[in-house]
Scaffold this active site. Structure first.
Site, PDB file in Angstrom:
ATOM      1  CG  ASP A 121     -21.323 -15.500  24.025  1.00  0.00           C
ATOM      2  OD1 ASP A 121     -22.677 -16.031  23.587  1.00  0.00           O
ATOM      3  OD2 ASP A 121     -20.511 -14.262  22.731  1.00  0.00           O
ATOM      4  CG  HIS A 122     -25.346 -12.794  22.783  1.00  0.00           C
ATOM      5  ND1 HIS A 122     -25.087 -11.586  22.200  1.00  0.00           N
ATOM      6  CD2 HIS A 122     -24.029 -13.186  22.392  1.00  0.00           C
ATOM      7  CE1 HIS A 122     -24.467 -11.372  21.577  1.00  0.00           C
ATOM      8  NE2 HIS A 122     -23.395 -12.207  21.189  1.00  0.00           N
TER       9      HIS A 122
ATOM     10  CG  ASP B 143     -23.798 -12.761  18.441  1.00  0.00           C
ATOM     11  OD1 ASP B 143     -22.783 -11.807  18.140  1.00  0.00           O
ATOM     12  OD2 ASP B 143     -23.194 -13.888  19.306  1.00  0.00           O
TER      13      ASP B 143
ATOM     14  CG  HIS C 163     -24.753 -18.724  21.566  1.00  0.00           C
ATOM     15  ND1 HIS C 163     -24.970 -18.526  19.751  1.00  0.00           N
ATOM     16  CD2 HIS C 163     -25.073 -19.866  21.295  1.00  0.00           C
ATOM     17  CE1 HIS C 163     -24.871 -19.797  19.184  1.00  0.00           C
ATOM     18  NE2 HIS C 163     -24.794 -20.443  20.067  1.00  0.00           N
TER      19      HIS C 163
ATOM     20  CG  HIS D 211     -20.321 -14.629  14.579  1.00  0.00           C
ATOM     21  ND1 HIS D 211     -20.609 -14.062  15.762  1.00  0.00           N
ATOM     22  CD2 HIS D 211     -20.141 -15.863  15.182  1.00  0.00           C
ATOM     23  CE1 HIS D 211     -20.762 -14.650  16.422  1.00  0.00           C
ATOM     24  NE2 HIS D 211     -20.251 -16.026  16.776  1.00  0.00           N
TER      25      HIS D 211
ATOM     26  CG  HIS E  40     -27.735 -15.173  20.007  1.00  0.00           C
ATOM     27  ND1 HIS E  40     -27.371 -14.248  20.408  1.00  0.00           N
ATOM     28  CD2 HIS E  40     -26.715 -16.304  20.755  1.00  0.00           C
ATOM     29  CE1 HIS E  40     -26.398 -13.691  20.425  1.00  0.00           C
ATOM     30  NE2 HIS E  40     -25.909 -15.548  20.410  1.00  0.00           N
TER      31      HIS E  40
ATOM     32  CG  HIS F 220     -19.450  -9.715  19.990  1.00  0.00           C
ATOM     33  ND1 HIS F 220     -19.341 -10.831  19.051  1.00  0.00           N
ATOM     34  CD2 HIS F 220     -20.449 -10.577  21.133  1.00  0.00           C
ATOM     35  CE1 HIS F 220     -19.818 -12.507  19.365  1.00  0.00           C
ATOM     36  NE2 HIS F 220     -20.636 -11.883  20.931  1.00  0.00           N
TER      37      HIS F 220
ATOM     38  CG  HIS G 296     -25.764 -15.988  15.820  1.00  0.00           C
ATOM     39  ND1 HIS G 296     -23.777 -16.533  15.130  1.00  0.00           N
ATOM     40  CD2 HIS G 296     -25.885 -16.375  17.037  1.00  0.00           C
ATOM     41  CE1 HIS G 296     -23.217 -16.438  16.410  1.00  0.00           C
ATOM     42  NE2 HIS G 296     -24.694 -16.797  17.625  1.00  0.00           N
TER      43      HIS G 296
END
Length: 682
Positions: free
Chosen positions: A38-39, A143, A36, A364, A34, A386, A122
């Site tokens: 952090d991904h 996530d 975000h 989450h 996805h 994660h 998510h």
């Protein structure tokens, strides 16, 4: 490779995953779950500043939002001429063109790797990936959320059982508050703050939970007319651009959104009571208001500026609505500090009097949802990722306790929570099936028939092919090595042929003249004899090389063989008279007398010696002299010295052993007698 994000609490190179530990040129496929940060935020760095040459895949909504989200990330995180900048707009644009968008539930195959995207629940476009590589099935959740909210589908359970489940462990063993209670608590806290004349700050990611919160607030304002004069703002530079993506992909959302869109003919993301602003320049900060602002971790940007502006006033409220990463301001402020540092200078301290509440709407899974999903997936191997080490450890312990009754059984569940850069090695055994193509498949084999060919492995698939089909079906090319060797043989063609026939039996005469001839031995080795020179030629492979070695050994022994002397002496007519008045060949008499008086064991030992001379260490005689074994690679022949029989499932080896054995017997037994039976040998 799964995801390519950054650590929200760090910047520059320090925020990257441990890419230096791995050879990214070996990665064929990179799947992004996805959008975000952090991904996905280090993806341009991977594609433009490493040796990665693979293909990148993500869903259509993810790709649509990714472009705007990372463009904003570049503006916020980059400093002019700084060496800490991971990449620039040109890198982002170039890498974006290489990204391939995929649909949910469609299976892709790249380099023999199959993968399918499923709804993860998510954020819009979030996917979990079911991957099959080399016969092993892996499910990566990314996530995910199993709770159906106002606009997203909950995470799906794939129809196949994976061998490995890689799942998030963000909340460990924590359990979420029920959604209706969270919404009631959120709206009540906001309402009471506004009644006091205060302001509410809700830091969020630009996209994801922000849209869910806006749907909740828009619905609440619709049902509470007394709030009509109080503004709800959505402050994000991406607001308008990315809101258009949500308005476009309504068809990928849950039934509630699709039904509302169908029945009312209005788009749910055209909000009635929400005002979008890109920055605070035109924001009139007068009177009570609600501000949904990014970024969610309060590290910088609009949300951090408003926090510092509103922190000293006790009438105001900060509501943390998402997951807070360790080391970020969002995480630190949950400890209720009396003052906070300014984003411009750590030395400047700002008093903190506004109230702080945490009402998590992070999409989450909690322990209950995660545990139920793990049960439904039913994978024998679970890898936790994660999450903070403490949460991961607690989740691992809870799952081990849950599955303790399966330990030591065939249904045992193994759970891993590896540290960064620690490899997890899992052995798998599976039946490998080779597809038969080309000439070999033209005629179905009979029961028990051995099908032979070249076994080709490409992209984790096996094919059995005739050597002539390699180029067409596998793209491979073949080469043939022809070997040639010449020796001096002081004998005529007839004598050469005689010795070859004694050894191999299967000798085809191409032509034979006075001093010149050509023979084909066992359909494999060409023997060309002219004058006193003999040349052998053959196509190199394991069997042909062995036959050629034997032919060469025979040729080198032609000059000195007793049989050669006997045949030659007969031709020249030389004879000697003995007392009995008979004429006999001296060489024959010598050979006959040499072997005729030998004992049975002596003759067997001599036959065995000749066999060893031919087969070397592959030849193993039995201790009782009853027989011997000959093993060449996977082929095996058994010799019985009692009846001179040969047992072997490989015809080429069997024929060769039979001919060598016959020649050995002819040499050891009296030449004047029939030596094809045991009584002439023993």
């Amino acid at each position: 490779m799964l995801d390519a994000g950054v650590h929200p609490a760090h910047s520059g190179i320090a925020s990257l995953p441990f890419y230096d530990e791995y050879d990214l040129s070996a990665v064929d496929i990179l799947l992004i779950s996805h959008f975000h940060l952090d991904h996905a935020a280090s993806l341009p760095y991977v594609m433009q500043h490493t040796n990665f040459k693979g293909r990148v895949f993500m869903t259509h909504p993810t790709k649509a939002i990714y472009r705007w989200l990372l463009s904003d990330f570049v503006k916020v995180s980059s400093a002019p001429d700084s060496t800490e900048n991971l990449y620039n707009d040109d890198d982002l644009s170039t890498s974006f063109d290489r990204i391939e968008a995929i649909d949910y539930h469609s299976t892709m195959e790249v380099e023999g790797i199959k993968f399918t995207a499923y709804h993860a629940g998510h954020v819009l476009g979030a996917a979990m990936y079911f991957i099959e590589i080399g016969g092993v099935k892996v499910l990566f959740t990314g996530d995910y959320s199993r709770e159906e909210d106002r606009h997203l589908n909950p995470a799906e359970v794939p129809p196949q059982r994976p061998d490995i489940l890689i799942t998030e462990s963000t909340y460990g063993t924590g359990v979420h508050e029920p959604r209706p209670e969270k919404e009631a608590r959120l709206t009540k806290l906001i309402h009471s703050t506004l009644d006091k004349g205060g302001r509410c700050l809700l830091p969020v990611f630009s996209l994801g939970r922000a849209q869910e919160l806006l749907l909740i607030l828009d619905e609440y304002w619709d049902s509470h007319p007394e709030l009509e004069g109080i503004n709800v703002y959505y402050a994000s530079s991406l607001a308008r651009k990315c809101m258009a993506v949500f308005q476009t992909y309504v068809n990928m959302m849950n039934d509630n959104i699709r039904k509302k869109f169908r029945d009312t003919r209005t788009n749910p993301f055209h909000f009635k009571h929400i005002k979008s602003i890109r920055s605070l320049e035109k924001f009139d900060d007068i009177g009570p208001s609600v501000m949904v602002a990014s970024p969610g971790m309060l590290q910088n940007g609009v949300s951090r500026e408003l926090l510092e502006r509103w922190a000293p006033d006790s009438k105001n409220a900060l509501i943390i609505t998402g997951y807070s990463v360790e080391g970020t301001m969002a995480k630190k402020i949950l400890n209720q500090p009396t003052e906070i540092p300014s984003v411009n200078s750590e030395e400047i301290k700002i008093p903190r009097r506004l109230s702080i509440a945490e009402i998590s709407f992070a999409a989450h899974v909690d322990f209950k949802e995660n545990s139920e999903f793990i049960d439904l997936v039913n994978a024998p191997h679970i890898i936790l990722v994660h999450g903070e080490s403490t949460n991961m450890g607690r989740l691992k312990s809870a799952l081990l306790s849950k599955y303790s009754d399966r330990k030591g059984t065939e249904n045992e569940v193994k759970i891993y929570n590896p540290k960064n850069c620690v490899e997890v090695e899992l052995p798998f055994k599976s039946t490998k099936i080779a597809r038969v193509n080309g000439q070999i498949s033209a005629k179905p084999p009979q029961d028990g028939q051995i099908v032979a060919g070249v076994l080709v492995e490409k992209d984790f698939n096996l094919s059995l092919l005739h050597v002539g089909d390699l180029r067409e079906y596998s793209g491979l090319t073949t080469s043939v090595v022809t070997e040639k060797q010449s020796v001096i043989v002081d004998a005529g063609p007839e004598l050469v042929r005689y010795h070859l026939e004694q050894m191999f039996g299967n000798v085809a005469v191409q032509f034979e003249e006075d001093d010149k001839a050509e023979f084909i031995v066992m359909d494999a080795v060409s023997v060309q004899h002219e004058g006193n020179k003999t040349t052998i030629e053959w196509t190199g492979n394991v069997m042909n090389d062995a036959i050629a070695d034997s032919v060469l050994a025979v040729l080198l022994s032609v000059d000195s063989s007793p049989a050669s002397v006997k045949i030659s002496s007969k031709k020249c007519g030389c004879s000697h008279h003995h007392e009995n008045g008979g004429a006999t060949d001296t060489a024959t008499t010598t050979a006959t007398s040499h072997h005729a008086n030998a004992s049975t064991n002596d003759r067997i030992k001599r036959v065995s010696a000749l066999l060893y001379a031919q087969f070397g260490d592959c030849y193993k005689p039995y201790e009782d002299n009853s027989g011997a074994d000959i093993k060449i690679d996977s082929m095996e022949a058994k010799i019985n010295f009692h009846d001179l029989s040969v047992e072997c499932s490989a015809p080429p080896l069997k024929n060769r052993v039979i001919h060598v054995l016959e020649r050995a017997v002819n040499t050891v037994a009296p030449l004047a007698q029939d030596s094809s039976r045991l009584k002439e040998v023993a």
